[in-house]
Design a protein around this motif. Structure first.
Motif, PDB file in Angstrom:
ATOM      1  N   ASP A   1     -15.037  26.954 -69.274  1.00 19.19           N
ATOM      2  CA  ASP A   1     -15.198  28.541 -69.575  1.00 19.19           C
ATOM      3  C   ASP A   1     -16.639  28.820 -70.258  1.00 19.19           C
ATOM      4  OD1 ASP A   1     -12.989  28.996 -68.611  1.00 19.19           O
ATOM      5  OD2 ASP A   1     -11.692  29.596 -70.508  1.00 19.19           O
ATOM      6  N   ARG A   2     -17.357  29.632 -69.810  1.00 18.53           N
ATOM      7  CA  ARG A   2     -18.677  29.945 -70.646  1.00 18.53           C
ATOM      8  C   ARG A   2     -18.576  30.440 -71.968  1.00 18.53           C
ATOM      9  NH1 ARG A   2     -19.448  33.567 -66.062  1.00 18.53           N
ATOM     10  NH2 ARG A   2     -19.391  36.067 -66.591  1.00 18.53           N
TER      11      ARG A   2
ATOM     12  N   HIS B   1     -13.867  28.520 -74.228  1.00 15.73           N
ATOM     13  CA  HIS B   1     -15.082  29.085 -74.467  1.00 15.73           C
ATOM     14  C   HIS B   1     -15.669  28.580 -75.689  1.00 15.73           C
ATOM     15  CE1 HIS B   1     -12.371  31.489 -76.404  1.00 15.73           C
ATOM     16  NE2 HIS B   1     -13.189  32.139 -77.298  1.00 15.73           N
TER      17      HIS B   1
ATOM     18  N   GLY C   1     -20.910  28.759 -61.837  1.00 13.46           N
ATOM     19  CA  GLY C   1     -21.093  30.436 -62.518  1.00 13.46           C
ATOM     20  C   GLY C   1     -22.451  30.583 -62.672  1.00 13.46           C
TER      21      GLY C   1
ATOM     22  N   ARG D   1     -10.958  43.091 -74.228  1.00 18.23           N
ATOM     23  CA  ARG D   1     -11.719  42.027 -73.699  1.00 18.23           C
ATOM     24  C   ARG D   1     -12.904  41.632 -74.667  1.00 18.23           C
ATOM     25  NH1 ARG D   1     -14.113  39.127 -69.415  1.00 18.23           N
ATOM     26  NH2 ARG D   1     -12.199  39.031 -68.076  1.00 18.23           N
TER      27      ARG D   1
ATOM     28  N   THR E   1     -19.036  32.763 -75.587  1.00 16.08           N
ATOM     29  CA  THR E   1     -19.082  34.236 -75.590  1.00 16.08           C
ATOM     30  C   THR E   1     -20.601  34.644 -76.224  1.00 16.08           C
ATOM     31  OG1 THR E   1     -16.705  34.156 -76.782  1.00 16.08           O
ATOM     32  CG2 THR E   1     -18.354  36.000 -77.232  1.00 16.08           C
TER      33      THR E   1
ATOM     34  N   SER F   1     -10.896  35.307 -74.109  1.00 15.24           N
ATOM     35  CA  SER F   1     -11.231  36.215 -75.349  1.00 15.24           C
ATOM     36  C   SER F   1     -10.837  37.471 -75.556  1.00 15.24           C
ATOM     37  CB  SER F   1     -12.649  35.646 -75.732  1.00 15.24           C
ATOM     38  OG  SER F   1     -13.003  35.860 -77.054  1.00 15.24           O
TER      39      SER F   1
ATOM     40  N   ALA G   1     -16.597  30.182 -65.591  1.00 14.23           N
ATOM     41  CA  ALA G   1     -15.713  31.383 -65.622  1.00 14.23           C
ATOM     42  C   ALA G   1     -15.863  32.006 -66.966  1.00 14.23           C
ATOM     43  CB  ALA G   1     -14.384  31.038 -65.273  1.00 14.23           C
ATOM     44  N   ASP G   2     -15.311  33.258 -66.987  1.00 14.04           N
ATOM     45  CA  ASP G   2     -15.378  34.047 -68.394  1.00 14.04           C
ATOM     46  C   ASP G   2     -14.284  33.187 -69.507  1.00 14.04           C
ATOM     47  OD1 ASP G   2     -16.906  36.063 -67.608  1.00 14.04           O
ATOM     48  OD2 ASP G   2     -15.418  37.368 -67.459  1.00 14.04           O
ATOM     49  N   GLY G   3     -14.647  33.152 -70.604  1.00 16.75           N
ATOM     50  CA  GLY G   3     -13.783  32.781 -71.628  1.00 16.75           C
ATOM     51  C   GLY G   3     -12.667  33.730 -71.796  1.00 16.75           C
TER      52      GLY G   3
ATOM     53  N   HIS H   1     -16.386  40.144 -74.043  1.00 16.22           N
ATOM     54  CA  HIS H   1     -17.211  39.521 -72.721  1.00 16.22           C
ATOM     55  C   HIS H   1     -17.702  38.275 -73.295  1.00 16.22           C
ATOM     56  CE1 HIS H   1     -16.648  43.154 -69.912  1.00 16.22           C
ATOM     57  NE2 HIS H   1     -16.109  43.545 -71.057  1.00 16.22           N
ATOM     58  N   SER H   2     -18.146  37.402 -72.102  1.00 19.20           N
ATOM     59  CA  SER H   2     -18.774  36.153 -72.191  1.00 19.20           C
ATOM     60  C   SER H   2     -20.281  36.268 -71.903  1.00 19.20           C
ATOM     61  CB  SER H   2     -18.282  35.130 -71.305  1.00 19.20           C
ATOM     62  OG  SER H   2     -16.757  34.967 -71.821  1.00 19.20           O
TER      63      SER H   2
END
Length: 368
Positions: free
Chosen positions: A236-237, A259, A162, A214, A239, A185, A181-183, A216-217
């Motif tokens: 996951d990346r 995350h 990513g 949501r 926050t 959260s 990928a997005d965390g 975002h990360s």
């Protein structure tokens, strides 16, 4: 690829005896080894298999009587699995990725590709990516904008790296892994049912309709040197700060790192391990398959958790854990012993109840 017994012994740093000029092209289990194979029998329990095969040479335990086993040469391995590491590294041809950059790739003109890279077809590399020398990237992989990958990387089919991910040297990535990928959260405008349950440990005043917003990360993922990730691993990346994996750590297939998680150096996380967001894992931690770690807790250095252990609270350094919820290994063993005794205990209690019940004189028959 052909190797003499002499060359293999030298590569392993092991002692050898017999005809060291014998050439082998593969390794095999003793019973299925032919004349072109090196039989693997690093423990005496595998000796019988040598007679069932046709090997001329074998990798054996120290002081093995190789002549009595009908062999012409032998290599001696004081630590069998360590010898296997060296032998398999020597004999593994690796994936077939043609040298240079395949014409069916899409590489942003701002990307920097190191010298000696081999990039297969249908790979996409985004804006500002930097890839170190001698990287090998197999077909259908993608590397998003701003990613940094060190020297000697091996990224196999269908991997996804990513945006803004930073990876050290000698990275190995198996097919289908997703890093960055997005965390997962989300938050509710009012206190959620989950928050309420965490505070009350089960009591709910009322159940309200809720919706999730949501978070975002903004962070990314940072991996150290010599990190390996298995097939379909997901990291996951973070926050705000990066999710991080320390140098030398190895992740098996289907591991999920949430995350903000911080994993230390030289950890070993086996298949289907899941680590929830913002947990911190120390150095040299080993987790068997299907272990789970709660969010926002710390697992100390050198912890070993057996398969399917679920860790809900902080674990001190050096602790050996088993069970759901996780307890000391010796405590878990005692609990399991007690559990197996429950049927006999229940039968004994029922017997005692019958004995007591039969000996009690009913009130109606008692004299004043």
């Amino acid at each position: 690829m052909a190797h003499t017994i002499r060359d293999i012994a030298a590569a392993l740093g092991a002692e050898a005896d017999g005809d060291l000029d014998i050439v082998v092209t593969r390794a095999a289990e003793p019973q299925s080894a032919g004349p072109d194979a090196l039989a693997l029998a690093m423990d005496p329990k595998y000796a019988d298999g040598i007679a069932k095969g046709r090997a001329r040479a074998a990798l054996l335990w120290p002081q093995a009587d190789w002549r009595a086993l009908g062999l012409q040469a032998a290599i001696f391995a004081p630590r069998g699995r360590l010898a296997m590491a060296g032998l398999t590294a020597l004999m593994d041809p690796g994936p077939e990725i043609g040298p240079g950059i395949h014409p069916m790739t899409v590489i942003d003109p701002t990307a920097e590709i190191g010298e000696g890279a081999a990039i297969g077809p249908f790979v996409t590399i985004g804006r500002g990516v930097r890839i170190g020398p001698r990287a090998r990237i197999a077909a259908h992989s993608s590397i998003a904008e701003g990613a940094r990958i060190g020297a000697d990387a091996l990224i196999l089919q269908g991997a996804r790296i990513g945006a803004r991910v930073t990876i050290g040297d000698r990275f190995i990535c198996q097919p289908g892994a997703v890093i960055g990928a997005d965390g997962f959260s989300f938050v509710t405008p009012e206190k959620s049912g989950v928050e309420e349950i965490r505070e009350t440990l089960g009591t709910r005043d009322s159940i309200k309709t809720q919706s999730w917003t949501r978070i975002h990360s903004l962070g990314a993922v940072t991996l150290g040197d010599d990190v390996e990730v298995g097939a379909n691993v997901c990291i996951d990346r973070g926050t705000i700060r990066d999710t991080s994996i320390g140098s030398g750590t190895k992740l098996d297939n289907l591991v999920h790192i949430g995350h903000n998680v911080q994993v230390g150096r030289d950890c070993l996380l086996c298949g289907q391990v899941g680590i929830a967001g913002s947990a911190r894992i120390g150095d040299r931690v080993v987790m068997g398959g299907q272990c789970g770690v709660n969010d926002n807790i710390f697992v100390g250095d050198d912890v070993i958790a057996g398969g399917a252990t679920k860790i809900f609270t902080n674990a001190p350094a050096g602790r050996v854990l088993l069970g759901y919820p996780a307890v000391k290994m010796e405590t878990h063993v005692e609990m399991q012993k007690a559990l197996r005794r429950l049927p006999r205990l229940a039968a004994r209690v029922a017997e005692i109840e019958r004995e007591i019940g039969g000996s009690v004189i009913p009130k109606s028959s008692q004299s004043d």
